[in-house]
Write an enzyme that holds these catalytic residues in place. Structure first.
Site, PDB file in Angstrom:
ATOM      1  N   CYS A   2      12.040  57.889  66.725  1.00  0.00           N
ATOM      2  CA  CYS A   2      10.843  58.591  67.168  1.00  0.00           C
ATOM      3  C   CYS A   2      10.735  59.917  66.403  1.00  0.00           C
ATOM      4  O   CYS A   2      11.737  60.518  66.051  1.00  0.00           O
ATOM      5  CB  CYS A   2      10.821  58.914  68.659  1.00  0.00           C
ATOM      6  SG  CYS A   2      10.926  57.467  69.710  1.00  0.00           S
ATOM      7  N   ARG A  27      10.309  57.273  61.165  1.00  0.00           N
ATOM      8  CA  ARG A  27      11.245  57.316  62.287  1.00  0.00           C
ATOM      9  C   ARG A  27      10.901  56.300  63.377  1.00  0.00           C
ATOM     10  O   ARG A  27      11.629  56.143  64.350  1.00  0.00           O
ATOM     11  CB  ARG A  27      11.248  58.722  62.891  1.00  0.00           C
ATOM     12  CG  ARG A  27      11.620  59.799  61.916  1.00  0.00           C
ATOM     13  CD  ARG A  27      11.556  61.152  62.564  1.00  0.00           C
ATOM     14  NE  ARG A  27      12.615  61.321  63.527  1.00  0.00           N
ATOM     15  CZ  ARG A  27      13.825  61.759  63.244  1.00  0.00           C
ATOM     16  NH1 ARG A  27      14.125  62.081  62.020  1.00  0.00           N
ATOM     17  NH2 ARG A  27      14.744  61.881  64.179  1.00  0.00           N
ATOM     18  N   TRP A  75       9.607  54.797  68.195  1.00  0.00           N
ATOM     19  CA  TRP A  75      10.420  53.593  68.013  1.00  0.00           C
ATOM     20  C   TRP A  75      10.914  53.231  69.412  1.00  0.00           C
ATOM     21  O   TRP A  75      11.709  53.950  70.005  1.00  0.00           O
ATOM     22  CB  TRP A  75      11.592  53.869  67.078  1.00  0.00           C
ATOM     23  CG  TRP A  75      12.343  52.628  66.718  1.00  0.00           C
ATOM     24  CD1 TRP A  75      12.009  51.703  65.773  1.00  0.00           C
ATOM     25  CD2 TRP A  75      13.561  52.155  67.306  1.00  0.00           C
ATOM     26  NE1 TRP A  75      12.944  50.697  65.719  1.00  0.00           N
ATOM     27  CE2 TRP A  75      13.905  50.946  66.649  1.00  0.00           C
ATOM     28  CE3 TRP A  75      14.398  52.637  68.311  1.00  0.00           C
ATOM     29  CZ2 TRP A  75      15.047  50.208  66.973  1.00  0.00           C
ATOM     30  CZ3 TRP A  75      15.535  51.903  68.630  1.00  0.00           C
ATOM     31  CH2 TRP A  75      15.845  50.708  67.967  1.00  0.00           C
ATOM     32  N   ASN A  99      12.097  62.478  71.734  1.00  0.00           N
ATOM     33  CA  ASN A  99      12.864  61.644  70.816  1.00  0.00           C
ATOM     34  C   ASN A  99      14.275  61.563  71.369  1.00  0.00           C
ATOM     35  O   ASN A  99      14.916  62.585  71.579  1.00  0.00           O
ATOM     36  CB  ASN A  99      12.878  62.298  69.424  1.00  0.00           C
ATOM     37  CG  ASN A  99      13.893  61.649  68.500  1.00  0.00           C
ATOM     38  OD1 ASN A  99      14.175  60.462  68.621  1.00  0.00           O
ATOM     39  ND2 ASN A  99      14.435  62.427  67.580  1.00  0.00           N
ATOM     40  N   GLY A 100      14.755  60.340  71.624  1.00  0.00           N
ATOM     41  CA  GLY A 100      16.118  60.179  72.141  1.00  0.00           C
ATOM     42  C   GLY A 100      16.134  59.228  73.324  1.00  0.00           C
ATOM     43  O   GLY A 100      15.198  58.448  73.527  1.00  0.00           O
ATOM     44  N   GLU A 479      24.977  44.634  49.999  1.00  0.00           N
ATOM     45  CA  GLU A 479      23.838  45.535  49.972  1.00  0.00           C
ATOM     46  C   GLU A 479      22.570  44.807  49.521  1.00  0.00           C
ATOM     47  O   GLU A 479      21.490  44.999  50.085  1.00  0.00           O
ATOM     48  CB  GLU A 479      24.153  46.742  49.063  1.00  0.00           C
ATOM     49  CG  GLU A 479      23.029  47.727  48.867  1.00  0.00           C
ATOM     50  CD  GLU A 479      22.454  48.296  50.156  1.00  0.00           C
ATOM     51  OE1 GLU A 479      23.017  48.089  51.240  1.00  0.00           O
ATOM     52  OE2 GLU A 479      21.396  48.940  50.071  1.00  0.00           O
ATOM     53  N   LYS A 483      19.231  44.503  51.822  1.00  0.00           N
ATOM     54  CA  LYS A 483      17.952  45.029  51.329  1.00  0.00           C
ATOM     55  C   LYS A 483      16.880  43.962  51.426  1.00  0.00           C
ATOM     56  O   LYS A 483      15.772  44.200  51.878  1.00  0.00           O
ATOM     57  CB  LYS A 483      18.132  45.490  49.881  1.00  0.00           C
ATOM     58  CG  LYS A 483      17.303  46.622  49.457  1.00  0.00           C
ATOM     59  CD  LYS A 483      17.886  47.973  49.761  1.00  0.00           C
ATOM     60  CE  LYS A 483      18.275  48.167  51.185  1.00  0.00           C
ATOM     61  NZ  LYS A 483      19.051  49.326  51.458  1.00  0.00           N
ATOM     62  N   GLU A 486      15.967  42.994  55.166  1.00  0.00           N
ATOM     63  CA  GLU A 486      15.364  44.127  55.873  1.00  0.00           C
ATOM     64  C   GLU A 486      13.863  44.259  55.599  1.00  0.00           C
ATOM     65  O   GLU A 486      13.084  44.556  56.505  1.00  0.00           O
ATOM     66  CB  GLU A 486      16.115  45.382  55.395  1.00  0.00           C
ATOM     67  CG  GLU A 486      15.572  46.687  55.838  1.00  0.00           C
ATOM     68  CD  GLU A 486      16.451  47.857  55.381  1.00  0.00           C
ATOM     69  OE1 GLU A 486      17.078  47.767  54.307  1.00  0.00           O
ATOM     70  OE2 GLU A 486      16.485  48.856  56.100  1.00  0.00           O
ATOM     71  N   HIS A 502      35.078  27.314  52.374  1.00  0.00           N
ATOM     72  CA  HIS A 502      35.756  27.213  53.671  1.00  0.00           C
ATOM     73  C   HIS A 502      34.756  27.075  54.811  1.00  0.00           C
ATOM     74  O   HIS A 502      35.081  27.335  55.968  1.00  0.00           O
ATOM     75  CB  HIS A 502      36.684  28.416  53.857  1.00  0.00           C
ATOM     76  CG  HIS A 502      37.749  28.476  52.810  1.00  0.00           C
ATOM     77  ND1 HIS A 502      38.826  27.620  52.811  1.00  0.00           N
ATOM     78  CD2 HIS A 502      37.864  29.216  51.687  1.00  0.00           C
ATOM     79  CE1 HIS A 502      39.583  27.857  51.738  1.00  0.00           C
ATOM     80  NE2 HIS A 502      39.002  28.818  51.034  1.00  0.00           N
ATOM     81  N   LYS A 601      13.891  54.755  60.273  1.00  0.00           N
ATOM     82  CA  LYS A 601      14.714  55.342  59.217  1.00  0.00           C
ATOM     83  C   LYS A 601      15.969  55.990  59.777  1.00  0.00           C
ATOM     84  O   LYS A 601      17.043  55.869  59.229  1.00  0.00           O
ATOM     85  CB  LYS A 601      13.874  56.394  58.474  1.00  0.00           C
ATOM     86  CG  LYS A 601      14.595  57.068  57.340  1.00  0.00           C
ATOM     87  CD  LYS A 601      14.726  56.134  56.172  1.00  0.00           C
ATOM     88  CE  LYS A 601      15.490  56.762  55.019  1.00  0.00           C
ATOM     89  NZ  LYS A 601      15.971  55.733  54.088  1.00  0.00           N
TER      90      LYS A 601
HETATM   91  O1  M6R Z   1      20.988  57.733  57.903  1.00  0.00           O
HETATM   92  P1  M6R Z   1      22.138  56.794  57.738  1.00  0.00           P
HETATM   93  O2  M6R Z   1      22.573  56.678  56.311  1.00  0.00           O
HETATM   94  O3  M6R Z   1      23.295  57.108  58.635  1.00  0.00           O
HETATM   95  O4  M6R Z   1      21.579  55.374  58.157  1.00  0.00           O
HETATM   96  C1  M6R Z   1      22.421  54.269  58.230  1.00  0.00           C
HETATM   97  C2  M6R Z   1      21.623  52.992  58.301  1.00  0.00           C
HETATM   98  O5  M6R Z   1      20.793  52.982  59.418  1.00  0.00           O
HETATM   99  C3  M6R Z   1      20.769  52.778  57.049  1.00  0.00           C
HETATM  100  O6  M6R Z   1      21.540  52.814  55.888  1.00  0.00           O
HETATM  101  C4  M6R Z   1      20.040  51.422  57.123  1.00  0.00           C
HETATM  102  O7  M6R Z   1      20.955  50.377  57.069  1.00  0.00           O
HETATM  103  C5  M6R Z   1      19.003  51.317  56.017  1.00  0.00           C
HETATM  104  N1  M6R Z   1      17.711  51.108  56.585  1.00  0.00           N
HETATM  105  C6  M6R Z   1      19.226  50.194  55.089  1.00  0.00           C
HETATM  106  O8  M6R Z   1      18.291  50.173  54.064  1.00  0.00           O
END
Ligand code: M6R
Length: 606
Positions: A2, A27, A75, A99-100, A479, A483, A486, A502, A601
């Site tokens: 948020c 956010r 969010w 937010n929280g 990674e 990516k 996501e 396996h 984010k």
């Molecule tokens: O702000 P942070 O680096 O701690 O965030 C960690 C993850 O939430 C962040 O890397 C997330 O996996 C990304 N959206 C991936 O692209």
């Protein structure tokens, strides 16, 4: 999660709030809303959906005009995304954005219902609005302090009281909040980019500090109503770097910013050709004597930690355990005062990473944070700190932050290996020099992106795919897979290539896409054998390999070649095509690349 904003001053408040929210939509974007004092009354406009939906709604119902107010982009945690659950939430004389998470909201809600209060939404936030209202007796700060004592959890709140039409109030515990100071105007925001259009000067609000903002003065108090003098900070991010700069999406812009981000991050940390990390407060003696190293992080940052593990163990011969922060904090990790715990985080606010760091500290370990956002909670609480200098990363999918996280892990590994006598000065210089070459090599990869578009088009209709690799290529395939899933919403899994047989190889059938990362020359023959195994079962293979690989025609269906460099540094280069394939797959599927569904984010809830 948020984003919250607030404004009081001479401008049209709704415009300022909407502008600020547009910089915070990363956010969360389940709903949006604003509350503005209009002719002495708090007028709320809110809706499920994104800011664009709120704009449309305000075209129908009319935009509230005034000079003070608060805003929110959500969010969802408690209560589904809906109009009624959208923020702001109100009691009789109080309206708030939050937010929280309020952990004890159920208990508080029962109490308030017992007092005859009626709730409209399913949110935890409405409980705070009603609680403030319950305690409000003409003195806003007193009501805030009393409410604070009742709340458990994490929060940043923007608050307006009906009786104070030119004042906004704010408080935080855990969740981030800044107070912006302009000329005859003040702001609150969850993050700096939200105020940059108007001012670069801001205060970082600490937990349990209350901000009282009016156009001409900003005051900050502690919970005992004692005024606090704070250092006014100046943001070194400009508007330009927080905007798209001509690219279609932030993600593409940020992929292109990687060479610069690497240079900005590593250059000040290289002295006489050797890594220099003295700024973070870690002494050579300490460095040499750590028993073992933990790297704790989430998502992409955790993947950067896995690259770090391979590199540190290979060069410095120190055992490294990589942990997902949400697992680390609850698995009773065996961490001692002789260990180093490295926390990696772009935002510096990820709730699980922050809690994991606090746990590590309580167990006596030294903590080192590798963080991008200055002044964030993790940055402030760590024993030692290395800032990455990626600049603001807006796209939810992390790219340039990952790049600089691994760049710092390399510097750290080289330094540690040298300090422990595992590599000599010449080798340390050679590796550091190679790291410095990576920005130019990445520029060459970015010159032509057509092949990545072609590969993305080949897998865009797939239901599922596999990423495979060995060693550092396996670390990187994790990674690549994250990516892609996501932002494209195509299911994908990463697998150690040698482990496929396996069990997982049974997923392969005619046409199943497989992306094989095959850059490690010492493992290449083994990986090629694994590629042949999946090809023999019908897989359509894209191989990511070195330019020097030679003839690939009988091995893979598609081959993306990246420039040659020492095996150990290949992830810095090979990650770029993986990011691009994910990006183009998302574009081709018509997805919202920068704001993928269900994500935010900065994950400030556990
Ligand atoms: O702000 P942070 O680096 O701690 O965030 C960690 C993850 O939430 C962040 O890397 C997330 O996996 C990304 N959206 C991936 O692209």
């Amino acid at each position: 999660m948020c984003g919250i904003v607030g404004y009081v001053g001479h401008r049209d408040c709704a415009d300022v709030l909407m502008n600020g929210l547009s910089k915070l939509e990363y956010r969360g974007y389940d709903s949006a809303g604003i509350a503005v004092f209009e002719n002495g009354e708090i007028t709320v406009a809110k809706t499920k959906g994104r800011l664009a939906d709120l704009e449309n709604k305000m075209k129908e119902i009319g935009k509230p005009h005034g000079h003070a107010g608060i805003g929110h982009t959500r969010w969802a945690t408690h209560g589904e995304p809906s109009d009624v659950n959208s923020h702001p939430h109100s009691g009789e004389r109080v309206t708030i954005v939050h937010n929280g998470i309020i952990e004890n909201y159920k208990k508080l809600k029962e109490f308030l219902i017992g007092q005859g209060r009626v709730f409209k939404s399913a949110t935890d936030t409405e409980v705070v609005a009603q609680m403030l209202d319950y305690y409000y007796d003409g003195n806003p700060v007193e009501a805030i302090v009393k409410t604070m004592h009742e709340l458990e959890g994490s929060f940043a709140l923007g608050i307006v009281f009906q009786d104070f039409t030119d004042t906004i109030f704010a408080i935080r515990k855990e969740s981030p909040l800044i107070v912006g100071v302009g000329e005859n105007e003040s702001f609150i925001a969850s993050d700096v980019p939200a105020i940059l259009k108007y001012t670069r000067n801001y205060y970082l609000l600490e937990p349990n500090e209350i901000a009282v903002l009016s156009p001409y003065c900003t005051k900050i108090y502690d919970l005992h109503y004692k005024k606090i003098d704070k250092e006014l900070k100046t943001a070194d991010w400009d508007m330009e770097s927080a905007e798209k700069g001509g690219y279609e999406h932030y993600m593409l812009k940020e992929i292109h910013e990687q060479p610069t981000a690497i240079k900005t991050t590593i250059t000040p940390r290289i002295v006489n050709g050797l890594p220099s990390l003295e700024e973070c407060g870690i002494t050579l003696d300490e460095m040499k004597n750590f028993n073992q190293i933990f790297v704790v992080a989430c998502g992409t940052a955790m993947h950067a930690g896995i690259v770090g593990k391979y590199v540190i163990e290979k060069l410095a011969k120190v055992p490294v355990i990589v942990d997902i922060a949400s697992e680390f904090r609850y698995r009773d990790p065996i961490v001692t005062k002789d260990d180093l715990v490295i926390i990696i985080s772009q935002s510096g606010e990820t709730a699980d990473s922050l809690a994991a760091m606090r746990l590590a500290k309580s167990l006596g370990a030294k903590t080192l944070a590798i963080v991008n956002v200055k002044g964030s909670s993790i940055a402030r609480e760590a024993d030692m700190l290395i800032y990455t200098h990626a600049g603001p990363e807006i796209a939810v999918a992390s790219t340039k932050a990952y790049m600089v996280q691994i760049a710092v892990m390399y510097l750290f590994a080289f330094k540690l290996a040298y300090a422990k006598g595992m590599i000599d000065k010449e080798e340390c210089k050679r590796l550091t020099e190679l790291l410095q070459q990576t920005p130019n090599l990445i520029e060459t990869i970015l010159e032509d992106k057509t092949y990545e578009q072609y590969v993305a088009a080949s897998l865009v209709t797939a239901d599922s795919l596999l990423y495979i690799g060995r060693g550092l290529d396996y670390a990187l395939s994790m990674e690549g897979s994250l990516k892609l899933k996501e932002i494209s919403y195509i299911h994908s899994e990463s697998y150690a290539a040698g482990e496929l047989k396996h069990g997982t190889i049974s997923l392969i059938s005619e046409g199943t896409p497989v992306i094989a990362v095959a850059t490690q020359s010492k493992l290449i023959e083994k990986t090629v054998s694994n590629i042949k195994e999946v090809k023999a079962r019908g897989a359509k293979v894209t191989m990511v390999c070195r330019e020097s690989f030679g003839d690939d025609s009988d091995i893979a269906d598609y081959c993306i070649k990246v420039p040659d460099i020492d095996d150990i540094l290949m992830p810095m280069l090979a990650v770029v095509p993986l990011q691009l394939v994910a990006y183009y797959a998302s574009v081709l599927r018509g997805n919202d690349v920068d704001k993928p569904r269900n994500l935010a984010k900065s994950v400030t809830v556990e």
